[in-house]
Scaffold this active site. Sequence first.
Site, PDB file in Angstrom:
ATOM      1  N   GLU A 138       0.850  -1.196   0.000  1.00 30.02           N
ATOM      2  CA  GLU A 138       0.000   0.000   0.000  1.00 30.02           C
ATOM      3  C   GLU A 138       0.888   1.249   0.000  1.00 30.02           C
ATOM      4  O   GLU A 138       2.100   1.165   0.177  1.00 30.02           O
ATOM      5  CB  GLU A 138      -0.912   0.019   1.240  1.00 30.02           C
ATOM      6  CG  GLU A 138      -2.258  -0.665   1.045  1.00 30.02           C
ATOM      7  CD  GLU A 138      -3.286   0.235   0.361  1.00 30.02           C
ATOM      8  OE1 GLU A 138      -2.882   1.284  -0.184  1.00 30.02           O
ATOM      9  OE2 GLU A 138      -4.479  -0.109   0.398  1.00 30.02           O
ATOM     10  N   ASN A 183      -5.355   5.649   8.693  1.00 30.70           N
ATOM     11  CA  ASN A 183      -5.156   5.104   7.357  1.00 30.70           C
ATOM     12  C   ASN A 183      -4.162   5.948   6.550  1.00 30.70           C
ATOM     13  O   ASN A 183      -2.984   5.963   6.846  1.00 30.70           O
ATOM     14  CB  ASN A 183      -6.517   4.985   6.657  1.00 30.70           C
ATOM     15  CG  ASN A 183      -6.499   4.119   5.432  1.00 30.70           C
ATOM     16  OD1 ASN A 183      -5.554   3.391   5.186  1.00 30.70           O
ATOM     17  ND2 ASN A 183      -7.566   4.187   4.644  1.00 30.70           N
ATOM     18  N   ASP A 221     -13.761  -0.413  13.423  1.00 33.06           N
ATOM     19  CA  ASP A 221     -12.934  -1.603  13.296  1.00 33.06           C
ATOM     20  C   ASP A 221     -13.273  -2.329  12.000  1.00 33.06           C
ATOM     21  O   ASP A 221     -14.424  -2.718  11.771  1.00 33.06           O
ATOM     22  CB  ASP A 221     -13.140  -2.540  14.487  1.00 33.06           C
ATOM     23  CG  ASP A 221     -12.633  -1.939  15.785  1.00 33.06           C
ATOM     24  OD1 ASP A 221     -11.530  -1.358  15.761  1.00 33.06           O
ATOM     25  OD2 ASP A 221     -13.341  -2.034  16.800  1.00 33.06           O
ATOM     26  N   ASN A 269     -10.092   6.898   2.258  1.00 34.37           N
ATOM     27  CA  ASN A 269      -8.972   6.066   1.839  1.00 34.37           C
ATOM     28  C   ASN A 269      -7.871   6.952   1.270  1.00 34.37           C
ATOM     29  O   ASN A 269      -7.406   7.852   1.947  1.00 34.37           O
ATOM     30  CB  ASN A 269      -9.465   4.999   0.855  1.00 34.37           C
ATOM     31  CG  ASN A 269      -8.987   3.611   1.231  1.00 34.37           C
ATOM     32  OD1 ASN A 269      -7.840   3.423   1.601  1.00 34.37           O
ATOM     33  ND2 ASN A 269      -9.869   2.631   1.141  1.00 34.37           N
ATOM     34  N   ASP A 275      -9.677   3.315  -3.878  1.00 34.24           N
ATOM     35  CA  ASP A 275      -8.774   3.078  -2.749  1.00 34.24           C
ATOM     36  C   ASP A 275      -7.648   4.104  -2.838  1.00 34.24           C
ATOM     37  O   ASP A 275      -7.874   5.283  -2.637  1.00 34.24           O
ATOM     38  CB  ASP A 275      -8.280   1.634  -2.794  1.00 34.24           C
ATOM     39  CG  ASP A 275      -7.633   1.174  -1.504  1.00 34.24           C
ATOM     40  OD1 ASP A 275      -7.037   1.997  -0.788  1.00 34.24           O
ATOM     41  OD2 ASP A 275      -7.694  -0.033  -1.201  1.00 34.24           O
TER      42      ASP A 275
END
Length: 267
Positions: free
Chosen positions: A15, A98, A116, A147, A194
């Site tokens: 990522e 994130n 969660d 994201n 994403d």
Amino acid sequence: MSGPEILMEGIVFGESPRWHDGRLWFADWGAHQVISLAADGSHQVEATVESFPMCIDFLPDGRLLVVDSNQRRLLRREPDGTLIPYADLGPIADKPWNDIVVDAHGNAYVNTINFDFPGGEFTPGLIVRVTPDGTVAQVADDLAFPNGMAISADGSTLIVAESYASRLTAYDIGADGALSGRRVWADTPGDHPDGICLDAEGALWYADVGNRRCVRVREGGEVLATVNLDRGAFACALSPAPDPRLFVLAQHWGDPEPSPPTGQLLT
């Protein structure tokens, strides 16, 4: 646009790709490593952080920032390679943190999905701004699984992918780093964006896991290009012009979890 070329395999969960100082950096969440890749394909481990998620970006002076989600904090990598605490995110939210993006003034924007995942009851997410002195303040809320994030070349706009809302949402960045003027930058019907990145023409690439592709869109939603893959696309980044390359972190996703790792870095 050429077809995909595999640069690296065996990534556990890749990522947060970032182009920095002539190398492609990314976080392997599963291996708890930050890795950089050179043009010749050689790679090295730049940092190890026992965290999941673990996203990265760079301060204007070149120092690496790492989201240590497990400890609800930001870490800064010093020139000698040591990692030191940079900001405490815990007082804002104790759920997983994130993505991160840093502006030209050194303000770091970090988002949290605020529940969660997987399995937890959905709660809207938020974004905080971390100033260079480490002060943390909430600057946006009511986001449906925030994201990937990106900042426009002129520093005036922050764009965040709302994966659960199938859209890209934009904010104006004020002189003090505050966010305002929330609006839909582009709807992405049927897709769940994403990781994202902006290109030199102001268009945006987003990665989509479920549809196994990366898509280039213009503000307003016009689709300009699509790259189809054989596995889920989690995040993407571009090298600088005049000959940009699109880098994509991709892997098979779903139950049962694959073994050995199927993560790839493609270009």
